[in-house]
Write a protein that holds these residues in place. Structure first.
Motif, PDB file in Angstrom:
ATOM      1  N   ALA A 114      14.195   6.444  -0.269  1.00 31.69           N
ATOM      2  CA  ALA A 114      13.911   6.913  -1.601  1.00 31.69           C
ATOM      3  C   ALA A 114      13.116   8.233  -1.372  1.00 31.69           C
ATOM      4  O   ALA A 114      13.233   8.992  -2.602  1.00 31.69           O
ATOM      5  CB  ALA A 114      12.787   5.857  -2.062  1.00 31.69           C
ATOM      6  N   LEU A 115      12.105   8.289  -0.506  1.00 30.28           N
ATOM      7  CA  LEU A 115      11.432   9.773  -0.605  1.00 30.28           C
ATOM      8  C   LEU A 115      12.209  10.900  -0.320  1.00 30.28           C
ATOM      9  O   LEU A 115      12.202  11.869  -0.717  1.00 30.28           O
ATOM     10  CB  LEU A 115      10.322   9.587   0.588  1.00 30.28           C
ATOM     11  CG  LEU A 115       9.126   8.805   0.265  1.00 30.28           C
ATOM     12  CD1 LEU A 115       8.283   8.655   1.591  1.00 30.28           C
ATOM     13  CD2 LEU A 115       8.209   9.455  -0.862  1.00 30.28           C
TER      14      LEU A 115
ATOM     15  N   MET B 121      -3.471  -0.999   0.563  1.00 32.38           N
ATOM     16  CA  MET B 121      -4.072   0.578   0.552  1.00 32.38           C
ATOM     17  C   MET B 121      -3.228   1.290  -0.265  1.00 32.38           C
ATOM     18  O   MET B 121      -3.422   2.425  -1.008  1.00 32.38           O
ATOM     19  CB  MET B 121      -4.129   1.247   1.960  1.00 32.38           C
ATOM     20  CG  MET B 121      -5.491   0.774   2.641  1.00 32.38           C
ATOM     21  SD  MET B 121      -6.931   1.286   1.786  1.00 32.38           S
ATOM     22  CE  MET B 121      -6.949   3.054   2.351  1.00 32.38           C
ATOM     23  N   SER B 122      -1.848   1.116  -0.201  1.00 30.77           N
ATOM     24  CA  SER B 122      -0.740   1.997  -0.771  1.00 30.77           C
ATOM     25  C   SER B 122      -0.989   1.892  -2.363  1.00 30.77           C
ATOM     26  O   SER B 122      -0.795   2.807  -3.143  1.00 30.77           O
ATOM     27  CB  SER B 122       0.512   1.777  -0.433  1.00 30.77           C
ATOM     28  OG  SER B 122       1.003   0.335  -0.694  1.00 30.77           O
ATOM     29  N   VAL B 123      -1.064   0.508  -2.794  1.00 32.52           N
ATOM     30  CA  VAL B 123      -1.267   0.247  -4.124  1.00 32.52           C
ATOM     31  C   VAL B 123      -2.693   0.908  -4.725  1.00 32.52           C
ATOM     32  O   VAL B 123      -2.623   1.801  -5.860  1.00 32.52           O
ATOM     33  CB  VAL B 123      -1.225  -1.144  -4.410  1.00 32.52           C
ATOM     34  CG1 VAL B 123      -1.540  -1.423  -6.019  1.00 32.52           C
ATOM     35  CG2 VAL B 123       0.157  -1.796  -4.187  1.00 32.52           C
ATOM     36  N   VAL B 124      -3.776   0.770  -3.851  1.00 37.80           N
ATOM     37  CA  VAL B 124      -4.945   1.281  -4.339  1.00 37.80           C
ATOM     38  C   VAL B 124      -5.097   2.819  -4.411  1.00 37.80           C
ATOM     39  O   VAL B 124      -5.371   3.377  -5.361  1.00 37.80           O
ATOM     40  CB  VAL B 124      -6.168   0.924  -3.371  1.00 37.80           C
ATOM     41  CG1 VAL B 124      -7.346   1.819  -3.419  1.00 37.80           C
ATOM     42  CG2 VAL B 124      -6.315  -0.529  -3.459  1.00 37.80           C
ATOM     43  N   LEU B 125      -4.483   3.650  -3.338  1.00 37.31           N
ATOM     44  CA  LEU B 125      -4.410   4.897  -3.368  1.00 37.31           C
ATOM     45  C   LEU B 125      -3.487   5.617  -4.418  1.00 37.31           C
ATOM     46  O   LEU B 125      -3.867   6.405  -5.093  1.00 37.31           O
ATOM     47  CB  LEU B 125      -3.939   5.239  -2.001  1.00 37.31           C
ATOM     48  CG  LEU B 125      -4.800   5.276  -1.058  1.00 37.31           C
ATOM     49  CD1 LEU B 125      -4.067   5.663   0.556  1.00 37.31           C
ATOM     50  CD2 LEU B 125      -6.085   6.162  -1.080  1.00 37.31           C
ATOM     51  N   THR B 126      -2.456   4.906  -4.849  1.00 34.76           N
ATOM     52  CA  THR B 126      -1.632   5.026  -5.922  1.00 34.76           C
ATOM     53  C   THR B 126      -2.293   5.287  -7.119  1.00 34.76           C
ATOM     54  O   THR B 126      -2.364   6.288  -7.753  1.00 34.76           O
ATOM     55  CB  THR B 126      -0.324   4.075  -5.721  1.00 34.76           C
ATOM     56  OG1 THR B 126       0.224   3.993  -4.740  1.00 34.76           O
ATOM     57  CG2 THR B 126       0.694   4.865  -7.056  1.00 34.76           C
TER      58      THR B 126
ATOM     59  N   ALA C  15       5.638   5.238  -3.247  1.00 35.26           N
ATOM     60  CA  ALA C  15       6.419   5.255  -1.873  1.00 35.26           C
ATOM     61  C   ALA C  15       6.106   6.234  -0.906  1.00 35.26           C
ATOM     62  O   ALA C  15       5.759   5.891   0.431  1.00 35.26           O
ATOM     63  CB  ALA C  15       7.877   5.691  -2.231  1.00 35.26           C
ATOM     64  N   LEU C  16       5.346   7.145  -1.204  1.00 37.60           N
ATOM     65  CA  LEU C  16       4.704   8.256  -0.427  1.00 37.60           C
ATOM     66  C   LEU C  16       3.616   7.356   0.251  1.00 37.60           C
ATOM     67  O   LEU C  16       3.236   7.494   1.678  1.00 37.60           O
ATOM     68  CB  LEU C  16       4.209   9.542  -1.154  1.00 37.60           C
ATOM     69  CG  LEU C  16       4.086  10.617  -0.366  1.00 37.60           C
ATOM     70  CD1 LEU C  16       5.267  10.950   0.388  1.00 37.60           C
ATOM     71  CD2 LEU C  16       3.878  11.840  -1.594  1.00 37.60           C
ATOM     72  N   PHE C  17       2.589   6.788  -0.526  1.00 40.83           N
ATOM     73  CA  PHE C  17       1.323   6.330   0.116  1.00 40.83           C
ATOM     74  C   PHE C  17       1.697   5.330   1.165  1.00 40.83           C
ATOM     75  O   PHE C  17       1.175   4.795   2.016  1.00 40.83           O
ATOM     76  CB  PHE C  17       0.642   6.041  -0.942  1.00 40.83           C
ATOM     77  CG  PHE C  17      -0.437   6.935  -1.416  1.00 40.83           C
ATOM     78  CD1 PHE C  17      -1.344   7.651  -0.447  1.00 40.83           C
ATOM     79  CD2 PHE C  17      -0.507   7.286  -2.913  1.00 40.83           C
ATOM     80  CE1 PHE C  17      -2.056   8.736  -1.096  1.00 40.83           C
ATOM     81  CE2 PHE C  17      -1.329   8.406  -3.201  1.00 40.83           C
ATOM     82  CZ  PHE C  17      -2.023   9.149  -2.418  1.00 40.83           C
ATOM     83  N   TYR C  18       2.892   4.276   0.412  1.00 39.00           N
ATOM     84  CA  TYR C  18       3.414   3.317   1.409  1.00 39.00           C
ATOM     85  C   TYR C  18       3.808   3.857   2.691  1.00 39.00           C
ATOM     86  O   TYR C  18       3.322   3.201   3.959  1.00 39.00           O
ATOM     87  CB  TYR C  18       4.246   2.276   0.906  1.00 39.00           C
ATOM     88  CG  TYR C  18       4.700   1.170   1.679  1.00 39.00           C
ATOM     89  CD1 TYR C  18       3.856   0.304   1.796  1.00 39.00           C
ATOM     90  CD2 TYR C  18       5.659   1.268   2.513  1.00 39.00           C
ATOM     91  CE1 TYR C  18       4.356  -0.870   2.687  1.00 39.00           C
ATOM     92  CE2 TYR C  18       6.034   0.361   3.429  1.00 39.00           C
ATOM     93  CZ  TYR C  18       5.360  -0.730   3.522  1.00 39.00           C
ATOM     94  OH  TYR C  18       5.824  -1.627   4.643  1.00 39.00           O
ATOM     95  N   HIS C  19       4.678   4.823   2.815  1.00 41.58           N
ATOM     96  CA  HIS C  19       5.330   5.201   3.875  1.00 41.58           C
ATOM     97  C   HIS C  19       4.157   5.987   4.878  1.00 41.58           C
ATOM     98  O   HIS C  19       4.137   5.855   6.152  1.00 41.58           O
ATOM     99  CB  HIS C  19       6.041   6.145   3.509  1.00 41.58           C
ATOM    100  CG  HIS C  19       7.297   6.502   4.556  1.00 41.58           C
ATOM    101  ND1 HIS C  19       8.476   5.878   4.689  1.00 41.58           N
ATOM    102  CD2 HIS C  19       7.613   7.355   5.605  1.00 41.58           C
ATOM    103  CE1 HIS C  19       9.186   6.028   5.625  1.00 41.58           C
ATOM    104  NE2 HIS C  19       8.741   7.077   6.309  1.00 41.58           N
ATOM    105  N   LEU C  20       3.194   6.497   4.198  1.00 43.01           N
ATOM    106  CA  LEU C  20       1.898   7.202   5.083  1.00 43.01           C
ATOM    107  C   LEU C  20       1.191   5.936   5.621  1.00 43.01           C
ATOM    108  O   LEU C  20       1.047   6.217   6.583  1.00 43.01           O
ATOM    109  CB  LEU C  20       1.109   8.076   4.018  1.00 43.01           C
ATOM    110  CG  LEU C  20      -0.283   8.449   4.711  1.00 43.01           C
ATOM    111  CD1 LEU C  20       0.113   9.530   5.424  1.00 43.01           C
ATOM    112  CD2 LEU C  20      -1.146   8.774   3.568  1.00 43.01           C
ATOM    113  N   CYS C  21       0.650   4.863   4.924  1.00 43.36           N
ATOM    114  CA  CYS C  21      -0.162   3.989   5.594  1.00 43.36           C
ATOM    115  C   CYS C  21       0.642   3.279   6.464  1.00 43.36           C
ATOM    116  O   CYS C  21       0.068   3.074   7.315  1.00 43.36           O
ATOM    117  CB  CYS C  21      -0.573   2.840   4.366  1.00 43.36           C
ATOM    118  SG  CYS C  21      -1.708   3.699   3.057  1.00 43.36           S
ATOM    119  N   ASN C  22       1.801   2.594   6.126  1.00 43.19           N
ATOM    120  CA  ASN C  22       2.646   2.028   7.309  1.00 43.19           C
ATOM    121  C   ASN C  22       2.873   3.027   8.514  1.00 43.19           C
ATOM    122  O   ASN C  22       3.199   2.566   9.334  1.00 43.19           O
ATOM    123  CB  ASN C  22       3.576   1.268   6.438  1.00 43.19           C
ATOM    124  CG  ASN C  22       4.377   0.138   7.309  1.00 43.19           C
ATOM    125  OD1 ASN C  22       3.574  -0.715   7.772  1.00 43.19           O
ATOM    126  ND2 ASN C  22       5.700   0.214   7.598  1.00 43.19           N
TER     127      ASN C  22
END
Lengths: 126, 131
Positions: B33-34, B112-117, B77-84
């Protein structure tokens, strides 16, 4: 007929003849993108609601260009490597796979270079 | 040899979904997606380089409800891909393979991905992004 054993074929760089290069490059670009992403995010947030003149000015600063060019390089290379693995994992027909792998390389090169050119144009005016 | 119909491993749908498999496939999906999303960022850069009119066109899209939705999804998607992705770097170093740890770090990456988003969008809007 080859006298080599299957083991001999995969020793050293393995059957793909590139060893861990692909994996390693994926890791190097991943690590590079962490700080670059944080800086880029700060830029994006600082530009929220800004008018065109302001955006244009910020994007023309040398430090911005440096960060963006590094980010573009890491992102599109990482993307090429990542999408390549997706194709290799799911597409098993050899001809389709080769075509898709080529299209992947072309796509990443074209979009990446277009983004880099835009950054250069913003940096040098014109 | 590749044409032989081999038996498949137990069908995916009979597995109870586990954090490890969810985080793994989500990493791949967000990655793809990114990749598509880079078109949007490239469009934005090109428009900024091209001039005020084209920049306004992109901005118009970004400020529409659909544009906002795409940007919000892109942010997550960006934060999830970053965290994971950071989690993957530790796994690649051979750390965190114990199952309880795997589950904990997996949940941490999702949360974390949800919080950061949300944090990013709250900051963006408080800085006048709504205008």
């Amino acid at each position: 007929m080859s006298m080599r054993t299957p083991l001999k074929n995969v020793r050293h760089l393995g059957s793909a003849k590139e060893g861990t290069t692909h994996w390693w490059h994926q890791k190097v670009t991943a690590v590079a993108m962490v700080p670059l992403f944080v800086i880029a995010l700060a830029y994006v947030i600082s530009l929220v609601g800004a008018d065109y003149e302001r955006v244009r000015y910020i994007l023309s600063l040398p430090f911005t260009s440096l960060i963006l060019l590094l980010l573009i390089g890491a992102v599109f290379y990482h993307m090429k490597l990542g999408l390549q693995v997706v194709v290799e994992d799911y597409i098993h027909a050899e001809s389709t796979k080769v075509v898709l792998l080529m299209l992947n390389s072309f796509f990443c090169a074209i979009v990446g270079l277009a983004a880099a050119l835009a950054v250069l144009k913003l940096a040098f005016g014109g | 040899m590749a044409n032989v119909e081999r038996p498949l491993s137990p069908h995916l749908q009979i597995y109870k979904p586990q954090i490890t498999m969810i985080t793994s496939i989500t990493h791949r999906i967000t990655g793809v997606a990114l990749s598509v999303g880079t078109l949007l960022l490239t469009w934005w850069l090109i428009a900024a380089a091209a001039g005020p009119e084209s920049y306004e066109t992109v901005n118009g899209f970004m400020e529409s409800w659909f544009g906002r939705l795409v940007l919000f999804g892109f942010t997550w998607a960006l934060f999830y891909h970053l965290c994971n992705g950071i989690r993957h770097l530790f796994l690649d170093a051979g750390k965190g393979f114990e199952l309880p740890t795997m589950r904990k770090t997996g949940m941490a990456a999702i949360i974390m991905s949800v919080v950061l988003t949300l944090l990013t969008w709250i900051i963006a809007y408080s800085m006048g992004g709504a205008s």
